[in-house]
Design a protein around this motif. Sequence first.
Motif, PDB file in Angstrom:
ATOM      1  N   SER A  47     -47.751  18.259 -19.865  1.00  0.00           N
ATOM      2  CA  SER A  47     -49.218  18.265 -19.824  1.00  0.00           C
ATOM      3  C   SER A  47     -49.736  17.155 -18.907  1.00  0.00           C
ATOM      4  O   SER A  47     -49.037  16.181 -18.623  1.00  0.00           O
ATOM      5  N   ARG A  48     -50.978  17.295 -18.478  1.00  0.00           N
ATOM      6  CA  ARG A  48     -51.607  16.260 -17.647  1.00  0.00           C
ATOM      7  C   ARG A  48     -51.653  14.924 -18.376  1.00  0.00           C
ATOM      8  O   ARG A  48     -51.392  13.880 -17.798  1.00  0.00           O
ATOM      9  N   ALA A  49     -51.987  14.983 -19.641  1.00  0.00           N
ATOM     10  CA  ALA A  49     -52.075  13.747 -20.425  1.00  0.00           C
ATOM     11  C   ALA A  49     -50.731  13.022 -20.455  1.00  0.00           C
ATOM     12  O   ALA A  49     -50.670  11.796 -20.356  1.00  0.00           O
ATOM     13  N   ASN A  50     -49.664  13.780 -20.571  1.00  0.00           N
ATOM     14  CA  ASN A  50     -48.337  13.180 -20.609  1.00  0.00           C
ATOM     15  C   ASN A  50     -47.976  12.552 -19.265  1.00  0.00           C
ATOM     16  O   ASN A  50     -47.343  11.494 -19.216  1.00  0.00           O
ATOM     17  N   VAL A  51     -48.378  13.186 -18.169  1.00  0.00           N
ATOM     18  CA  VAL A  51     -48.107  12.633 -16.834  1.00  0.00           C
ATOM     19  C   VAL A  51     -48.769  11.263 -16.702  1.00  0.00           C
ATOM     20  O   VAL A  51     -48.174  10.316 -16.180  1.00  0.00           O
ATOM     21  N   TYR A  52     -49.994  11.141 -17.200  1.00  0.00           N
ATOM     22  CA  TYR A  52     -50.720   9.880 -17.079  1.00  0.00           C
ATOM     23  C   TYR A  52     -50.174   8.780 -17.995  1.00  0.00           C
ATOM     24  O   TYR A  52     -50.603   7.628 -17.893  1.00  0.00           O
ATOM     25  N   ARG A  53     -49.208   9.096 -18.831  1.00  0.00           N
ATOM     26  CA  ARG A  53     -48.496   8.054 -19.577  1.00  0.00           C
ATOM     27  C   ARG A  53     -47.607   7.265 -18.623  1.00  0.00           C
ATOM     28  O   ARG A  53     -47.292   6.104 -18.872  1.00  0.00           O
ATOM     29  N   PHE A  54     -47.168   7.911 -17.535  1.00  0.00           N
ATOM     30  CA  PHE A  54     -46.245   7.292 -16.581  1.00  0.00           C
ATOM     31  C   PHE A  54     -46.941   6.759 -15.329  1.00  0.00           C
ATOM     32  O   PHE A  54     -46.371   5.953 -14.600  1.00  0.00           O
ATOM     33  N   PHE A  55     -48.146   7.234 -15.064  1.00  0.00           N
ATOM     34  CA  PHE A  55     -48.896   6.829 -13.875  1.00  0.00           C
ATOM     35  C   PHE A  55     -50.316   6.459 -14.278  1.00  0.00           C
ATOM     36  O   PHE A  55     -50.956   7.196 -15.016  1.00  0.00           O
ATOM     37  N   PRO A  56     -50.828   5.361 -13.751  1.00  0.00           N
ATOM     38  CA  PRO A  56     -52.162   4.919 -14.145  1.00  0.00           C
ATOM     39  C   PRO A  56     -53.304   5.725 -13.525  1.00  0.00           C
ATOM     40  O   PRO A  56     -54.425   5.700 -14.040  1.00  0.00           O
ATOM     41  N   SER A  57     -53.023   6.441 -12.435  1.00  0.00           N
ATOM     42  CA  SER A  57     -54.101   7.169 -11.764  1.00  0.00           C
ATOM     43  C   SER A  57     -53.535   8.311 -10.915  1.00  0.00           C
ATOM     44  O   SER A  57     -52.328   8.379 -10.671  1.00  0.00           O
ATOM     45  N   ASP A  73     -54.078   8.598  -7.752  1.00  0.00           N
ATOM     46  CA  ASP A  73     -53.575   7.966  -6.536  1.00  0.00           C
ATOM     47  C   ASP A  73     -52.158   7.438  -6.721  1.00  0.00           C
ATOM     48  O   ASP A  73     -51.340   7.496  -5.806  1.00  0.00           O
ATOM     49  N   ALA A  74     -51.858   6.924  -7.896  1.00  0.00           N
ATOM     50  CA  ALA A  74     -50.501   6.433  -8.167  1.00  0.00           C
ATOM     51  C   ALA A  74     -49.491   7.583  -8.148  1.00  0.00           C
ATOM     52  O   ALA A  74     -48.362   7.407  -7.682  1.00  0.00           O
ATOM     53  N   ILE A  75     -49.884   8.733  -8.625  1.00  0.00           N
ATOM     54  CA  ILE A  75     -49.018   9.910  -8.585  1.00  0.00           C
ATOM     55  C   ILE A  75     -48.761  10.309  -7.135  1.00  0.00           C
ATOM     56  O   ILE A  75     -47.613  10.519  -6.722  1.00  0.00           O
ATOM     57  N   LYS A  76     -49.830  10.379  -6.349  1.00  0.00           N
ATOM     58  CA  LYS A  76     -49.692  10.729  -4.936  1.00  0.00           C
ATOM     59  C   LYS A  76     -48.814   9.722  -4.206  1.00  0.00           C
ATOM     60  O   LYS A  76     -47.963  10.085  -3.398  1.00  0.00           O
ATOM     61  N   GLU A  77     -49.028   8.459  -4.500  1.00  0.00           N
ATOM     62  CA  GLU A  77     -48.242   7.388  -3.867  1.00  0.00           C
ATOM     63  C   GLU A  77     -46.757   7.550  -4.185  1.00  0.00           C
ATOM     64  O   GLU A  77     -45.901   7.415  -3.309  1.00  0.00           O
ATOM     65  N   SER A  78     -46.452   7.850  -5.429  1.00  0.00           N
ATOM     66  CA  SER A  78     -45.067   8.031  -5.842  1.00  0.00           C
ATOM     67  C   SER A  78     -44.420   9.224  -5.132  1.00  0.00           C
ATOM     68  O   SER A  78     -43.275   9.141  -4.677  1.00  0.00           O
ATOM     69  N   ILE A  79     -45.146  10.301  -5.026  1.00  0.00           N
ATOM     70  CA  ILE A  79     -44.632  11.489  -4.349  1.00  0.00           C
ATOM     71  C   ILE A  79     -44.387  11.182  -2.873  1.00  0.00           C
ATOM     72  O   ILE A  79     -43.325  11.506  -2.332  1.00  0.00           O
ATOM     73  N   CYS A  80     -45.354  10.559  -2.236  1.00  0.00           N
ATOM     74  CA  CYS A  80     -45.205  10.224  -0.816  1.00  0.00           C
ATOM     75  C   CYS A  80     -44.008   9.302  -0.586  1.00  0.00           C
ATOM     76  O   CYS A  80     -43.218   9.510   0.331  1.00  0.00           O
ATOM     77  N   ARG A  81     -43.903   8.297  -1.417  1.00  0.00           N
ATOM     78  CA  ARG A  81     -42.791   7.352  -1.261  1.00  0.00           C
ATOM     79  C   ARG A  81     -41.449   8.072  -1.404  1.00  0.00           C
ATOM     80  O   ARG A  81     -40.514   7.811  -0.646  1.00  0.00           O
ATOM     81  N   ARG A  82     -41.363   8.993  -2.348  1.00  0.00           N
ATOM     82  CA  ARG A  82     -40.115   9.736  -2.549  1.00  0.00           C
ATOM     83  C   ARG A  82     -39.753  10.577  -1.326  1.00  0.00           C
ATOM     84  O   ARG A  82     -38.614  10.569  -0.873  1.00  0.00           O
ATOM     85  N   VAL A  83     -40.744  11.274  -0.778  1.00  0.00           N
ATOM     86  CA  VAL A  83     -40.493  12.108   0.397  1.00  0.00           C
ATOM     87  C   VAL A  83     -40.140  11.241   1.604  1.00  0.00           C
ATOM     88  O   VAL A  83     -39.192  11.534   2.336  1.00  0.00           O
ATOM     89  N   LEU A  84     -40.890  10.169   1.807  1.00  0.00           N
ATOM     90  CA  LEU A  84     -40.623   9.300   2.943  1.00  0.00           C
ATOM     91  C   LEU A  84     -39.275   8.595   2.810  1.00  0.00           C
ATOM     92  O   LEU A  84     -38.572   8.402   3.803  1.00  0.00           O
ATOM     93  N   ASN A  85     -38.901   8.239   1.598  1.00  0.00           N
ATOM     94  CA  ASN A  85     -37.585   7.627   1.390  1.00  0.00           C
ATOM     95  C   ASN A  85     -36.454   8.596   1.718  1.00  0.00           C
ATOM     96  O   ASN A  85     -35.421   8.187   2.246  1.00  0.00           O
TER      97      ASN A  85
END
Length: 88
Positions: free
Chosen positions: A2-12, A14-26
């Motif tokens: 669920s969306r609520a569960n995702v936000y347990r791991f990410f504060p916002s 933007d943080a989710i997007k940042e994590s995805i981008c970093r993973r792809v760029l890495n």
Amino acid sequence: MSRANVYRFFPSRDAIKESICRRVLNSTAELALTIARRSTPPSEKLEELLTAVHHHNKTKLLHDRQMHDLIVAAMQENRPSSRCMLSR
């Protein structure tokens, strides 16, 4: 998940997007490092790197357009993940 569960791991969002981008760029950086470590002439490494990055980006564009668009937006917005990648 669920969306609520995702936000347990990410504060916002933007943080989710940042994590995805970093993973792809890495993953692209790892590809570059693998090619750089080969014992082939530099001109061959450069050609292989450019071909591999082009193929990687083309695949993202064709098969995962949202991911591609997210990376483009991160680069345009000068997000920390894109600055990190550019400084390597």
